[in-house]
Design a protein around this motif. Structure first.
Motif, PDB file in Angstrom:
ATOM      1  N   GLN A  11       0.824  -1.209   0.000  1.00  0.00           N
ATOM      2  CA  GLN A  11       0.000   0.000   0.000  1.00  0.00           C
ATOM      3  C   GLN A  11       0.856   1.255   0.000  1.00  0.00           C
ATOM      4  OE1 GLN A  11      -2.200  -1.296   3.523  1.00  0.00           O
ATOM      5  NE2 GLN A  11      -4.075  -1.372   2.332  1.00  0.00           N
ATOM      6  N   VAL A  12       2.135   1.124   0.430  1.00  0.00           N
ATOM      7  CA  VAL A  12       2.925   2.364   0.600  1.00  0.00           C
ATOM      8  C   VAL A  12       3.408   3.003  -0.706  1.00  0.00           C
ATOM      9  CG1 VAL A  12       4.922   3.409   1.696  1.00  0.00           C
ATOM     10  CG2 VAL A  12       3.587   1.728   2.927  1.00  0.00           C
ATOM     11  N   LYS A  13       4.015   2.437  -1.706  1.00  0.00           N
ATOM     12  CA  LYS A  13       4.319   1.058  -1.805  1.00  0.00           C
ATOM     13  C   LYS A  13       5.814   0.809  -1.842  1.00  0.00           C
ATOM     14  CE  LYS A  13       3.976  -0.580  -6.596  1.00  0.00           C
ATOM     15  NZ  LYS A  13       3.043  -0.890  -7.685  1.00  0.00           N
ATOM     16  N   ILE A  14       6.201  -0.261  -1.151  1.00  0.00           N
ATOM     17  CA  ILE A  14       7.612  -0.620  -1.067  1.00  0.00           C
ATOM     18  C   ILE A  14       7.882  -1.651  -2.160  1.00  0.00           C
ATOM     19  CG2 ILE A  14       9.405  -1.623   0.410  1.00  0.00           C
ATOM     20  CD1 ILE A  14       7.722  -0.620   2.831  1.00  0.00           C
ATOM     21  N   LEU A  15       8.388  -1.153  -3.278  1.00  0.00           N
ATOM     22  CA  LEU A  15       8.614  -2.031  -4.429  1.00  0.00           C
ATOM     23  C   LEU A  15       9.956  -2.748  -4.264  1.00  0.00           C
ATOM     24  CD1 LEU A  15       7.470  -2.781  -7.289  1.00  0.00           C
ATOM     25  CD2 LEU A  15       9.064  -1.068  -8.175  1.00  0.00           C
ATOM     26  N   THR A  16       9.943  -4.081  -4.426  1.00  0.00           N
ATOM     27  CA  THR A  16      11.181  -4.863  -4.287  1.00  0.00           C
ATOM     28  C   THR A  16      11.405  -5.690  -5.539  1.00  0.00           C
ATOM     29  OG1 THR A  16      10.172  -6.895  -3.426  1.00  0.00           O
ATOM     30  CG2 THR A  16      10.654  -5.152  -1.815  1.00  0.00           C
ATOM     31  N   ASP A  17      12.561  -6.353  -5.583  1.00  0.00           N
ATOM     32  CA  ASP A  17      12.750  -7.361  -6.634  1.00  0.00           C
ATOM     33  C   ASP A  17      11.931  -8.593  -6.234  1.00  0.00           C
ATOM     34  OD1 ASP A  17      14.197  -8.754  -4.725  1.00  0.00           O
ATOM     35  OD2 ASP A  17      16.155  -8.277  -5.567  1.00  0.00           O
ATOM     36  N   ASN A  18      12.059  -9.674  -7.005  1.00  0.00           N
ATOM     37  CA  ASN A  18      11.167 -10.814  -6.732  1.00  0.00           C
ATOM     38  C   ASN A  18      11.873 -11.975  -6.032  1.00  0.00           C
ATOM     39  OD1 ASN A  18      12.732 -11.727  -8.744  1.00  0.00           O
ATOM     40  ND2 ASN A  18      11.093 -12.058 -10.245  1.00  0.00           N
ATOM     41  N   ALA A  74      15.117   2.528   4.881  1.00  0.00           N
ATOM     42  CA  ALA A  74      14.707   2.853   3.517  1.00  0.00           C
ATOM     43  C   ALA A  74      13.556   3.855   3.533  1.00  0.00           C
ATOM     44  CB  ALA A  74      14.298   1.576   2.779  1.00  0.00           C
ATOM     45  N   MET A  75      12.642   3.695   4.490  1.00  0.00           N
ATOM     46  CA  MET A  75      11.521   4.626   4.613  1.00  0.00           C
ATOM     47  C   MET A  75      12.049   6.018   4.964  1.00  0.00           C
ATOM     48  SD  MET A  75       8.341   5.059   4.333  1.00  0.00           S
ATOM     49  CE  MET A  75       7.647   3.443   4.179  1.00  0.00           C
ATOM     50  N   ALA A  76      13.021   6.071   5.875  1.00  0.00           N
ATOM     51  CA  ALA A  76      13.608   7.359   6.267  1.00  0.00           C
ATOM     52  C   ALA A  76      14.224   8.059   5.061  1.00  0.00           C
ATOM     53  CB  ALA A  76      14.644   7.151   7.376  1.00  0.00           C
ATOM     54  N   ALA A  77      14.924   7.271   4.223  1.00  0.00           N
ATOM     55  CA  ALA A  77      15.534   7.858   3.027  1.00  0.00           C
ATOM     56  C   ALA A  77      14.444   8.346   2.075  1.00  0.00           C
ATOM     57  CB  ALA A  77      16.428   6.823   2.336  1.00  0.00           C
ATOM     58  N   ALA A  78      13.388   7.548   1.909  1.00  0.00           N
ATOM     59  CA  ALA A  78      12.353   7.874   0.921  1.00  0.00           C
ATOM     60  C   ALA A  78      11.553   9.120   1.308  1.00  0.00           C
ATOM     61  CB  ALA A  78      11.406   6.684   0.738  1.00  0.00           C
ATOM     62  N   VAL A  79      11.251   9.279   2.595  1.00  0.00           N
ATOM     63  CA  VAL A  79      10.431  10.442   2.990  1.00  0.00           C
ATOM     64  C   VAL A  79      11.297  11.643   3.352  1.00  0.00           C
ATOM     65  CG1 VAL A  79       8.527   8.985   3.812  1.00  0.00           C
ATOM     66  CG2 VAL A  79      10.228   9.800   5.460  1.00  0.00           C
ATOM     67  N   THR A 135      12.282   0.777  -4.906  1.00  0.00           N
ATOM     68  CA  THR A 135      11.826   2.154  -4.649  1.00  0.00           C
ATOM     69  C   THR A 135      10.725   2.138  -3.592  1.00  0.00           C
ATOM     70  OG1 THR A 135      10.135   1.941  -6.364  1.00  0.00           O
ATOM     71  CG2 THR A 135      12.167   3.064  -6.999  1.00  0.00           C
ATOM     72  N   ILE A 136      10.496   3.303  -3.004  1.00  0.00           N
ATOM     73  CA  ILE A 136       9.345   3.463  -2.105  1.00  0.00           C
ATOM     74  C   ILE A 136       8.587   4.693  -2.583  1.00  0.00           C
ATOM     75  CG2 ILE A 136       8.599   4.008   0.247  1.00  0.00           C
ATOM     76  CD1 ILE A 136      10.972   2.494   1.298  1.00  0.00           C
TER      77      ILE A 136
END
Ligand code: ASP
Ligand code: MG
Length: 413
Positions: free
Chosen positions: A99-106, A159-164, A115-116
């Motif tokens: 929902q955020v969205k925290i996109l990752t590899d698979n 990662a969230m800290a970096a993204a926001v 990315t976030i």
């Protein structure tokens, strides 16, 4: 007013009472006017419980369905915390990884964050809400739930800290900071006020359990300042700082000016020795290839100087990989031509870490002398720019930690 990411681990979320304490911590910040994004782990023991359930129905260690299962732990945690916050009169909204969205590899079970999307987070913050994000999980580009590996909520938080663009990333646990060594091993361990990311990265990889190593790597790369604090006591905690421009000189010498910053002890290690290897170009590669292909992490490699066309190689692997490593080597014995593999799992790796070592000669000598005077036999040695590791008998590991801690006077600032 600051924008702060606060991460609470499993022990802080262990019971509903503790979740209440976490909500109090968040309330402290919002009442000062801070904007808060909370990242949480599953309640203590929950991820293990889910893994155990899975192991009773299948043998698949890393797979899509395991991630679907494990991600439920954090879903419970975010909902309970958001409810507890609302009960205190603080508007809060929970978000799952997708929902955020925290996109990752698979790569299920150890996915990497790509990315976030910080937009939904900023929208909530603008409305004056606290954002509560599920740690440890993300989503791949096909919409599958992924997880980031054990302890991965630390990485989610950084990662969230970096993204926001947060001012700081506070990581709360049941210890009040980072210590010069494990206080359980040595009572003279001292809390460190600040440490550089690169030193912390070495310590985290070498057995210090306060922060997940990948999260520190991410913080270094994306210049996120982390503060490790206790949920249960007041205190300024310990700062883990990326090298910020203008701080380089200080960071080079160790942030607190000491040559050695900490002593780590890794008991989860076994030593393998391969005897009488024909000394030809390419043998070392041929020997380590099967281990690498099996994703076995090899460390502290020592090769003896060749004698009558043969040499000897010793190295360490995680304890759990020792038996498998021996099997793999024996499977290639004929081709590789060595005489024998010996394994010792009664060993431990003790390391001193410090950015100040770069500019200070004689650190290794001092460490070896201290260990020698204490009658501690060194089996293997490996060094990097900011680290010296020795492999010793497991029974002497704690003594080695204390001897090194004393020798470098780590109990003093
Ligand atoms: N709940 C996950 C684990 O136990 C993630 C975390 O705690 O950071 O590994
Ligand atoms: Mg954790």
């Amino acid at each position: 007013m600051a924008l702060i990411v606060k991460k609470f681990g499993g022990s802080s979320m262990a019971t509903v009472q503790r979740i209440g304490l976490v909500a109090d911590r968040v309330a402290q910040s919002t009442s000062q006017g801070d904007q808060v994004v909370v990242v949480v782990s599953a309640m203590q023991g929950e991820t293990d419980r889910l893994l155990k359930l899975a192991s009773q129905v299948c043998t698949m260690p890393r797979d899509r369905e395991i991630d679907v299962l494990l991600a439920t732990g954090e879903q419970v945690a975010i909902a309970l915390l958001a409810l507890a916050l609302r009960e205190k009169g603080i508007e809060a909204r929970s978000f799952l990884g997708h929902q955020v969205k925290i996109l990752t590899d698979n790569v299920h079970g150890s996915a990497r964050i790509v990315t976030i999307d910080a937009a939904p987070v900023h929208e909530c913050l603008q409305r004056g809400e606290v954002v509560v994000v599920a740690g440890f999980q993300g989503v791949d580009q096909d919409g599958n739930i992924t997880t980031l590996g054990r302890g991965g909520s630390d990485l989610s938080a950084v990662a969230m800290a970096a993204a926001v663009g947060a001012d700081a990333c506070e990581i709360y646990s049941d210890v009040d900071g980072i210590y010069t060594t494990d206080p359980g091993i040595y009572s003279k361990a001292r809390k460190i006020d600040k440490i550089s990311c690169e030193e912390m990265l070495e310590l985290a990889s070498l057995g210090a359990k306060v922060l997940q190593a990948r999260s520190v790597e991410f913080a270094l790369k994306h210049k996120v300042a982390i503060c490790c604090k206790s949920t249960f006591s007041e205190g300024s905690g310990s700062w883990v700082l990326p090298v910020i421009s203008g701080l380089e000189g200080e960071a080079m010498a160790g942030l607190e000016g000491a040559v050695v910053t900490g002593v780590a002890c890794d008991r989860n290690t076994a030593r393998l020795s391969v005897l009488r290897i024909p000394n030809r170009p390419g043998t070392a590669a041929a020997l380590f290839r099967p281990l690498a292909e099996d994703a076995i992490n090899v460390d502290v490699i020592i090769q003896t100087a060749p004698q009558d066309g043969h040499c000897e190689l010793s190295f360490t692997v995680p304890k759990a990989s020792a038996e498998r490593s021996v099997q793999l080597l024996l499977a290639h014995q004929e081709r590789l031509g060595f005489a024998e593999v010996r394994v010792a799992d009664n060993v431990a790796k003790v390391s001193i870490v410090g950015a100040g070592m770069r500019s200070q000669p004689g650190v290794a000598l001092q460490a070896f002398e201290a260990l020698g005077q204490a009658g501690i036999d060194i089996q293997l040695i490996s060094t990097s720019e900011i680290k010296i590791s020795v492999v010793v008998d497991d029974r002497l590991a704690e003594a080695a930690v204390r001897v090194l801690h004393d020798s470098f006077q780590l109990d003093r600032v």
